[in-house]
Design a protein around this motif. Sequence first.
Motif, PDB file in Angstrom:
ATOM      1  N   SER A 121      -9.274   1.943   2.754  1.00 13.73           N
ATOM      2  CA  SER A 121      -6.879   2.287   1.772  1.00 13.73           C
ATOM      3  C   SER A 121      -7.488   1.770   0.634  1.00 13.73           C
ATOM      4  CB  SER A 121      -5.539   1.819   2.690  1.00 13.73           C
ATOM      5  OG  SER A 121      -6.566  -0.039   2.884  1.00 13.73           O
ATOM      6  N   THR A 122      -6.784   1.841   0.013  1.00 12.21           N
ATOM      7  CA  THR A 122      -6.658   0.853  -1.904  1.00 12.21           C
ATOM      8  C   THR A 122      -5.220   1.264  -2.286  1.00 12.21           C
ATOM      9  OG1 THR A 122      -5.940   2.656  -2.855  1.00 12.21           O
ATOM     10  CG2 THR A 122      -9.106   2.289  -1.667  1.00 12.21           C
ATOM     11  N   GLU A 123      -4.897   0.277  -3.452  1.00 15.08           N
ATOM     12  CA  GLU A 123      -3.689  -0.501  -3.823  1.00 15.08           C
ATOM     13  C   GLU A 123      -3.479   0.717  -5.752  1.00 15.08           C
ATOM     14  OE1 GLU A 123      -1.498  -4.328  -3.400  1.00 15.08           O
ATOM     15  OE2 GLU A 123      -2.880  -4.392  -1.253  1.00 15.08           O
ATOM     16  N   VAL A 124      -2.825   0.857  -5.756  1.00 16.24           N
ATOM     17  CA  VAL A 124      -1.919   1.117  -6.575  1.00 16.24           C
ATOM     18  C   VAL A 124      -1.056   0.679  -7.603  1.00 16.24           C
ATOM     19  CG1 VAL A 124      -2.177   3.341  -8.763  1.00 16.24           C
ATOM     20  CG2 VAL A 124      -3.995   3.854  -6.960  1.00 16.24           C
ATOM     21  N   TRP A 125      -1.206   0.123  -8.621  1.00 14.38           N
ATOM     22  CA  TRP A 125       0.106  -0.499  -8.862  1.00 14.38           C
ATOM     23  C   TRP A 125       0.065  -0.214 -10.485  1.00 14.38           C
ATOM     24  CZ3 TRP A 125       2.700  -4.761  -6.690  1.00 14.38           C
ATOM     25  CH2 TRP A 125       2.718  -4.982  -5.474  1.00 14.38           C
ATOM     26  N   GLY A 126       1.773  -0.133 -10.820  1.00 20.83           N
ATOM     27  CA  GLY A 126       2.041   0.297 -12.286  1.00 20.83           C
ATOM     28  C   GLY A 126       3.714  -0.173 -13.002  1.00 20.83           C
ATOM     29  N   GLY A 127       3.882   0.135 -13.752  1.00 21.84           N
ATOM     30  CA  GLY A 127       5.463  -0.110 -14.244  1.00 21.84           C
ATOM     31  C   GLY A 127       4.890  -1.373 -14.703  1.00 21.84           C
ATOM     32  N   ASN A 128       6.437  -1.685 -15.568  1.00 21.63           N
ATOM     33  CA  ASN A 128       6.542  -3.669 -15.892  1.00 21.63           C
ATOM     34  C   ASN A 128       7.938  -3.930 -15.648  1.00 21.63           C
ATOM     35  OD1 ASN A 128       5.654  -5.545 -16.845  1.00 21.63           O
ATOM     36  ND2 ASN A 128       5.868  -4.756 -19.678  1.00 21.63           N
ATOM     37  N   PRO A 129       7.817  -4.339 -15.204  1.00 15.81           N
ATOM     38  CA  PRO A 129       6.834  -5.281 -13.877  1.00 15.81           C
ATOM     39  C   PRO A 129       5.992  -5.134 -12.707  1.00 15.81           C
ATOM     40  CG  PRO A 129       9.367  -5.681 -13.250  1.00 15.81           C
ATOM     41  CD  PRO A 129       9.458  -4.724 -14.603  1.00 15.81           C
ATOM     42  N   PRO A 130       5.352  -4.579 -12.704  1.00 15.23           N
ATOM     43  CA  PRO A 130       4.321  -4.324 -12.004  1.00 15.23           C
ATOM     44  C   PRO A 130       4.956  -4.134 -10.008  1.00 15.23           C
ATOM     45  CG  PRO A 130       3.690  -6.146 -13.061  1.00 15.23           C
ATOM     46  CD  PRO A 130       4.359  -5.843 -13.440  1.00 15.23           C
ATOM     47  N   ALA A 131       5.014  -2.732  -9.615  1.00 13.74           N
ATOM     48  CA  ALA A 131       5.193  -2.821  -8.413  1.00 13.74           C
ATOM     49  C   ALA A 131       3.940  -1.188  -7.929  1.00 13.74           C
ATOM     50  CB  ALA A 131       6.384  -1.601  -8.139  1.00 13.74           C
ATOM     51  N   GLU A 132       3.629  -1.564  -6.312  1.00 12.01           N
ATOM     52  CA  GLU A 132       2.790  -0.487  -6.553  1.00 12.01           C
ATOM     53  C   GLU A 132       3.146   0.591  -5.917  1.00 12.01           C
ATOM     54  OE1 GLU A 132      -0.440  -0.514  -1.845  1.00 12.01           O
ATOM     55  OE2 GLU A 132       1.742  -1.538  -1.640  1.00 12.01           O
ATOM     56  N   ILE A 133       3.010   1.563  -6.591  1.00  8.35           N
ATOM     57  CA  ILE A 133       3.656   3.046  -6.350  1.00  8.35           C
ATOM     58  C   ILE A 133       2.088   3.446  -5.447  1.00  8.35           C
ATOM     59  CG2 ILE A 133       4.249   2.174  -8.881  1.00  8.35           C
ATOM     60  CD1 ILE A 133       1.289   4.035 -10.014  1.00  8.35           C
ATOM     61  N   SER A 134       1.934   3.670  -5.273  1.00  8.65           N
ATOM     62  CA  SER A 134       0.828   4.939  -4.117  1.00  8.65           C
ATOM     63  C   SER A 134      -0.755   4.428  -3.398  1.00  8.65           C
ATOM     64  CB  SER A 134       0.840   5.822  -4.909  1.00  8.65           C
ATOM     65  OG  SER A 134      -0.338   5.922  -5.665  1.00  8.65           O
ATOM     66  N   ASN A 135      -0.866   5.318  -2.824  1.00 11.14           N
ATOM     67  CA  ASN A 135      -2.681   3.998  -2.513  1.00 11.14           C
ATOM     68  C   ASN A 135      -3.421   5.599  -1.899  1.00 11.14           C
ATOM     69  OD1 ASN A 135      -2.135   6.241   0.254  1.00 11.14           O
ATOM     70  ND2 ASN A 135      -0.386   4.566   0.308  1.00 11.14           N
ATOM     71  N   SER A 144     -14.810 -16.084  -7.314  1.00  8.48           N
ATOM     72  CA  SER A 144     -15.590 -15.295  -7.670  1.00  8.48           C
ATOM     73  C   SER A 144     -15.379 -13.916  -7.072  1.00  8.48           C
ATOM     74  CB  SER A 144     -16.385 -15.380  -7.155  1.00  8.48           C
ATOM     75  OG  SER A 144     -16.934 -16.050  -5.842  1.00  8.48           O
ATOM     76  N   SER A 145     -16.126 -13.120  -7.467  1.00  6.05           N
ATOM     77  CA  SER A 145     -16.158 -10.995  -7.328  1.00  6.05           C
ATOM     78  C   SER A 145     -14.286 -10.762  -7.756  1.00  6.05           C
ATOM     79  CB  SER A 145     -16.068 -11.175  -5.850  1.00  6.05           C
ATOM     80  OG  SER A 145     -18.213 -11.194  -6.153  1.00  6.05           O
ATOM     81  N   ALA A 146     -13.929 -11.930  -7.981  1.00 10.61           N
ATOM     82  CA  ALA A 146     -12.661 -10.942  -8.529  1.00 10.61           C
ATOM     83  C   ALA A 146     -12.082 -10.004  -8.913  1.00 10.61           C
ATOM     84  CB  ALA A 146     -11.962 -12.341  -8.867  1.00 10.61           C
ATOM     85  N   THR A 147     -11.226  -9.019  -9.624  1.00  9.51           N
ATOM     86  CA  THR A 147     -11.358  -8.016 -10.572  1.00  9.51           C
ATOM     87  C   THR A 147     -10.116  -7.767 -11.519  1.00  9.51           C
ATOM     88  OG1 THR A 147     -11.426  -5.509 -10.001  1.00  9.51           O
ATOM     89  CG2 THR A 147      -9.457  -6.805  -9.164  1.00  9.51           C
ATOM     90  N   GLY A 148     -10.697  -7.592 -12.256  1.00 10.38           N
ATOM     91  CA  GLY A 148      -9.513  -7.143 -14.008  1.00 10.38           C
ATOM     92  C   GLY A 148      -9.241  -6.300 -14.425  1.00 10.38           C
ATOM     93  N   ALA A 149      -8.121  -6.249 -15.409  1.00 12.04           N
ATOM     94  CA  ALA A 149      -8.710  -5.162 -16.604  1.00 12.04           C
ATOM     95  C   ALA A 149      -7.259  -5.520 -17.624  1.00 12.04           C
ATOM     96  CB  ALA A 149      -8.105  -4.347 -15.536  1.00 12.04           C
ATOM     97  N   LEU A 150      -7.169  -4.715 -17.938  1.00 15.35           N
ATOM     98  CA  LEU A 150      -6.323  -5.176 -19.210  1.00 15.35           C
ATOM     99  C   LEU A 150      -5.061  -3.809 -18.875  1.00 15.35           C
ATOM    100  CD1 LEU A 150      -5.575  -5.972 -22.265  1.00 15.35           C
ATOM    101  CD2 LEU A 150      -6.276  -3.425 -23.120  1.00 15.35           C
ATOM    102  N   PHE A 151      -4.158  -4.275 -18.291  1.00 15.20           N
ATOM    103  CA  PHE A 151      -2.598  -4.030 -17.781  1.00 15.20           C
ATOM    104  C   PHE A 151      -2.192  -3.693 -18.550  1.00 15.20           C
ATOM    105  CE2 PHE A 151       0.006  -3.933 -13.609  1.00 15.20           C
ATOM    106  CZ  PHE A 151       0.294  -2.416 -13.426  1.00 15.20           C
ATOM    107  N   ASN A 152      -1.007  -3.574 -18.761  1.00 10.90           N
ATOM    108  CA  ASN A 152       0.339  -3.652 -19.474  1.00 10.90           C
ATOM    109  C   ASN A 152       0.114  -4.069 -20.650  1.00 10.90           C
ATOM    110  OD1 ASN A 152       1.749  -2.038 -17.587  1.00 10.90           O
ATOM    111  ND2 ASN A 152       2.793  -4.112 -16.669  1.00 10.90           N
ATOM    112  N   ASP A 153      -1.529  -3.819 -21.381  1.00 10.98           N
ATOM    113  CA  ASP A 153      -1.288  -4.714 -22.432  1.00 10.98           C
ATOM    114  C   ASP A 153      -1.934  -6.106 -22.421  1.00 10.98           C
ATOM    115  OD1 ASP A 153      -0.818  -2.314 -23.824  1.00 10.98           O
ATOM    116  OD2 ASP A 153       1.209  -2.867 -24.232  1.00 10.98           O
ATOM    117  N   PHE A 154      -1.677  -6.769 -21.251  1.00 12.44           N
ATOM    118  CA  PHE A 154      -2.902  -8.051 -21.291  1.00 12.44           C
ATOM    119  C   PHE A 154      -3.539  -7.854 -20.271  1.00 12.44           C
ATOM    120  CE2 PHE A 154       1.301  -8.399 -23.963  1.00 12.44           C
ATOM    121  CZ  PHE A 154       0.862  -9.240 -24.894  1.00 12.44           C
ATOM    122  N   VAL A 155      -4.784  -8.392 -20.206  1.00 11.45           N
ATOM    123  CA  VAL A 155      -5.099  -8.818 -19.297  1.00 11.45           C
ATOM    124  C   VAL A 155      -4.575  -9.558 -17.913  1.00 11.45           C
ATOM    125  CG1 VAL A 155      -7.331 -10.581 -18.623  1.00 11.45           C
ATOM    126  CG2 VAL A 155      -7.503  -9.702 -20.899  1.00 11.45           C
TER     127      VAL A 155
END
Length: 334
Positions: A146-160, A71-82
């Motif tokens: 601090s936070t995390e920023v992920w991007g790319g496909n396959p995903p990788a941490e790209i910044s914070n 519960s209290s998870a987080t989700g988004a449409l990322f790289n075209d999929f949930v």
Amino acid sequence: PNYCDCSDITDVKSFEFCIGPRPEALFVGTGVDENSESFSSVEILTKDKFGNYESKNQAGCYVENFPLLTSSATGALFNDFVHICVGYKEGEPSSQCFGLKPDGSWENDFNLEKPLKSWGASVSFGEWEESAKTWLIFGGDPDGTSTEVWGGNPPAEISNVELPMIINQPCMTKISDHEAFVTAVPKFEAATSNFAWIFNFKENSWTRLNNTIEKRSGPACGFLQSKTRGFVVLAGGYKSSTTEILDLDTLDWAKGPDIGTDIYGGSMVTVSDEQELLLIGGYSTEALSQILRMNASMASWEPAGFLKNARFNAVAVAAPLENLKPIFPNQVNE
């Protein structure tokens, strides 16, 4: 529109016919159930011919439940999929983030640097430059910035990204292809209402806004586009049935329509080309299954359907229906 039950879909031709011009479905998953326990239930909802949302699972649409009770998870449409990153779970925390695959199964796409533990919140940005789509995730540092920023496909941490201050679980919504609205109660500072900001991802900058009218714990928020300008709608929270609206031109807050019942931990989703908001589930005196709708007039909240399973602190995402393609009925094993 070609309104079909999942049982009407028997091959590729009928699938393409049945999705017709309906571009969006609702994905709703995980959360706290009516027994006050974290669960893994997943539902796919689509509009019926009256414009109300109904769960299609019972009609044969196949999506596996989420792999973990959370519960209290987080989700988004990322790289075209949930995608969903695990939030609170009993026992050891999990840093896993799972993507929903076209066959209705889940795959562990990547692991966060720090598990979300007690809560997560996030915003996914589209391709506003040549870089891949990005997903900004809060919650791994609940006593820090601090936070995390992920991007790319396959995903990788790209910044914070550094938060402007240490906050309790925020409400976040995307307001442009590179901006997000964020509101929260400060964690170590006295406050009589929520603080609010606009985060600009291009410039990695925070703009402090006027505080909200009321102090809200566990509200829902979303973006709505009128004919002339954009608005943020902030609704509910612990022992609250009220709504307030931020005009993104003037940056002033105004009172909005009452929901009719207190809603804590509801989920808000922007649909219909940003002309409509849905307020999904939540908790009043018990977990709720109702779905409420607000249109661009922002004059009222109206009934818009029901979940199959009541829940709060859930993940809700609007997704293109073709990206939630069900397994054909002869493959379903329920």
